[in-house]
Structure formats: structure tokens, C-alpha cells
Scaffold this active site. Structure first.
Site, mmCIF file in Angstrom:
data_model
loop_
_atom_site.group_PDB
_atom_site.id
_atom_site.type_symbol
_atom_site.label_atom_id
_atom_site.label_comp_id
_atom_site.label_asym_id
_atom_site.label_seq_id
_atom_site.Cartn_x
_atom_site.Cartn_y
_atom_site.Cartn_z
ATOM 1 N N HIS A 1 102.078 -16.760 -1.903
ATOM 2 C CA HIS A 1 102.793 -16.326 -0.691
ATOM 3 C C HIS A 1 102.939 -17.485 0.304
ATOM 4 C CE1 HIS A 1 103.486 -12.039 -1.089
ATOM 5 N NE2 HIS A 1 102.233 -11.803 -1.430
ATOM 6 N N HIS B 162 97.411 -15.214 -6.137
ATOM 7 C CA HIS B 162 98.542 -14.401 -5.669
ATOM 8 C C HIS B 162 98.828 -14.700 -4.194
ATOM 9 C CE1 HIS B 162 100.710 -10.336 -5.366
ATOM 10 N NE2 HIS B 162 100.549 -10.697 -4.101
ATOM 11 N N GLU B 163 97.781 -14.701 -3.373
ATOM 12 C CA GLU B 163 97.975 -14.913 -1.929
ATOM 13 C C GLU B 163 98.436 -16.336 -1.651
ATOM 14 O OE1 GLU B 163 98.144 -12.315 -0.378
ATOM 15 O OE2 GLU B 163 97.019 -11.015 -1.717
ATOM 16 N N GLN C 247 103.294 -12.464 5.126
ATOM 17 C CA GLN C 247 103.596 -11.040 4.941
ATOM 18 C C GLN C 247 103.623 -10.285 6.265
ATOM 19 O OE1 GLN C 247 100.476 -10.630 1.608
ATOM 20 N NE2 GLN C 247 102.086 -9.188 1.004
ATOM 21 N N GLY D 288 94.258 -7.950 -0.480
ATOM 22 C CA GLY D 288 94.590 -9.312 -0.073
ATOM 23 C C GLY D 288 95.852 -9.279 0.763
ATOM 24 N N CYS E 78 101.736 -5.736 -4.839
ATOM 25 C CA CYS E 78 101.908 -6.586 -3.659
ATOM 26 C C CYS E 78 102.320 -5.685 -2.506
ATOM 27 C CB CYS E 78 102.975 -7.639 -3.922
ATOM 28 S SG CYS E 78 103.281 -8.718 -2.489
ATOM 29 N N LEU E 79 101.661 -5.839 -1.356
ATOM 30 C CA LEU E 79 101.987 -4.974 -0.218
ATOM 31 C C LEU E 79 103.417 -5.189 0.267
ATOM 32 C CD1 LEU E 79 98.657 -5.146 1.837
ATOM 33 C CD2 LEU E 79 99.431 -3.355 0.272
HETATM 34 ZN ZN ZN Z 1 101.547 -10.133 -2.384
#
Ligand code: ZN
Length: 163
Positions: free
Chosen positions: A139, A135-136, A50, A45, A93-94
Site C-alpha cells: 500500500h 500487504h501493508e 487507506q 492491518g 483488503c479493507l
Molecule cells: Zn489492503
């Protein structure tokens, strides 16, 4: 194809609330680049902030690591229902390297969003898709997994994130 740099915590852009997305060519290009970036980073995701774009867009592919690719693109997502059942599990998380944060999320949600064609869509998400979408969507409001931890767990995770 364009793989974009993924912003890393504590970049302040990860803290900014995002504005609405339009179903236009710019968003189509962005979504394509975000999918390329997500696959290149080995994620499932990715949200627009991000990659430094403060627009309400996220992409997800819940299955590609173990089965076929199923890329999904969500513009202006809204949770219109969430289950009373909550599960706690580790989330990477990236944008927060080295950290798996134990976060509690609703196990099922009904999501409404705009498609790249400008249509309204809605679906019930369960399992990993439900967790990942929540989660996304965090963000898009400038919220990170770190914010959903106890003060003690957060302090330890922030040390890990700087390694
Ligand atoms: Zn994340």
C-alpha cells in the site's frame, strides 16, 4: 479516538507512493486513529494511504480476533531480507470490499522500521505477521492485491470489487 473513512478502490489516492514519516506528534495521532479505524473495520492491518494520508506508516494487530490485542505501529518500514519460501493464500483488503485475492508472498521477512519514539527497530516476522506486513507495505508504494493477480483473476476480482 477517531475512526476515519477507509478509501475504497478505485480511489486514485490508493495508487500514490507515500513519503517518509517522522516520529512526531502528528504521526502519533495518525497511528492512534489508524488503529481505531482498523479495529472498527474489523481488520488486522491498515496503511496510512487507506485513510488518505500519503505517509509511510502502517499498523497491524495479528492476534486481536482470536486472543489478546497486540497493536503494532511501523514507520518507514523496509524489508531487509525475505525467505526464498513463498506461500499463496487469500488476502482481503479493507479498501477492496468483497474480494479475497490469492497472493503469493515470502513466508518470512526481516523488517526494519522506525518506532514512534524515533528508535530503529528490526524483527523477523513469520506467519500471518509476515504476510500482513508485505500487504501493508505494498500500500505504501501504491500497490494493491489486484496488481499481484494474473490478468484473468484480476479482471474477475475487479468485477467483484464493484458489487
Ligand atoms: Zn489492503
Amino acid at each position: 479516538m477517531a475512526v476515519l473513512p477507509v478509501l475504497q478502490w478505485p480511489d486514485p489516492r490508493l495508487r500514490m507512493p507515500c513519503g517518509p514519516a517522522a516520529a512526531d506528534d502528528a504521526t502519533r495521532g495518525l497511528a492512534r486513529d489508524m488503529l481505531d479505524t482498523m479495529y472498527a473495520a474489523s481488520g488486522r492491518g491498515l496503511a496510512a494511504p487507506q485513510v488518505g494520508v500519503l505517509t509511510r506508516v502502517f499498523v497491524m494487530d495479528a492476534t486481536w480476533k482470536t486472543a489478546a490485542h497486540t497493536p503494532e505501529i511501523f514507520l518507514n518500514p523496509e524489508i531487509i531480507w525475505r525467505s526464498g519460501t513463498v506461500a499463496t493464500g487469500p488476502e482481503g483488503c479493507l479498501s477492496i470490499a468483497h474480494v479475497l485475492a490469492e497472493v503469493s508472498r515470502a513466508t518470512e521477512i526481516i523488517l526494519r522500521w522506525l518506532t514512534l519514539d524515533g528508535a530503529i527497530a528490526a524483527a523477523k516476522l513469520t506467519g500471518f505477521r509476515a504476510i500482513c506486513a508485505q500487504h501493508e507495505m505494498d500500500h505504501l508504494d501504491g500497490i494493491l492485491t489486484l496488481d499481484r493477480l494474473s490478468p484473468e483473476a484480476r479482471a474477475l476480482a475487479e468485477v467483484e470489487a464493484q458489487r
